[in-house]
Design an enzyme around this catalytic site. Structure first.
Site: not given
Length: 218
Positions: A100, A157, A187-189
């Site tokens: 993301m 995450i 922002g991340s995943r």
């Protein structure tokens, strides 16, 4: 389009700070350096618009189906591979990871309907989200869903910028597909651990939409 409740406090603070900077710029900078003043004002307004857009909830028609697993977030598919499970499961699983960016919608949604079997927060590092070890070493929140007798795990995450993971689920909850399960700021995943044999419906580097794109079928 709506604004997510997780953004209210950030937006209010950002608006006050932006207004203060703009007023000071107009009073102190523009009289002597008009071009610099206008550049500063436009940059501040652009940043404020970005913050507002980060917490957006766009109107969408969500997918549903007992045999489908929908994307839990917006982003880009960056991993599709078989791995050894390191949490809750003891067997090998099919991992599908979605990165993301700060420009993506950051609402996280239930990939399936069913019962929440496990929901656990883990402290950790803040490696960049695409780092191979971010799945196991970064701050994260893991949820296991049971649907139709099958189970899958979803990991929210944190990354280098994301410093806050929000998750609304607890064991025993009965949830519906595509409804909100949490939020990750800036922002991340998200990783999914699926049973071996699950039919993947997306490709590497494909853009997906949370609650809309069908990732897999089982």
């Amino acid at each position: 389009m709506k604004i997510h409740k997780e953004g209210f406090r950030t937006i209010v603070i950002s608006t006050f700070v932006a207004a203060a900077i703009i007023v000071l710029t107009v009073l102190l900078v523009m009289p002597a350096y008009p071009i610099l003043g206008w550049i500063t004002v436009m940059a501040i307004l652009g940043l404020l618009v970005f913050i507002l857009s980060f917490f957006r909830i766009p109107a969408r028609d969500y997918s549903d189906g007992e045999d489908v697993i929908v994307a839990p977030c917006d982003g880009t598919v960056v991993v599709i591979e078989e791995v050894q499970a390191d949490e809750y499961f003891k067997d090998r699983r099919l991992q599908l990871s979605i990165f993301m960016s700060p420009l993506n919608v950051h609402v996280n949604r239930n990939p399936v309907s069913g019962e929440v079997m496990y929901s656990e927060y883990h402290k950790g590092k803040y490696l960049v989200a695409w780092h191979p070890k971010s799945s196991t070493e970064n701050e994260r929140h893991s949820v296991v869903y049971k649907s139709g007798g099958k189970e899958l795990l979803v990991k929210q995450i944190a990354g280098a910028l994301a410093k806050r993971i929000v998750n609304y689920l607890k064991p025993g909850d009965n949830v519906k597909q595509a409804e909100e399960m949490g939020f990750i700021k800036f922002g991340s995943r998200v990783d999914l651990l699926l049973p071996i044999g699950t039919k993947i419906e997306v490709n590497m580097n494909q853009k997906v939409k949370g609650g809309v794109t069908v990732l897999a079928r089982w």
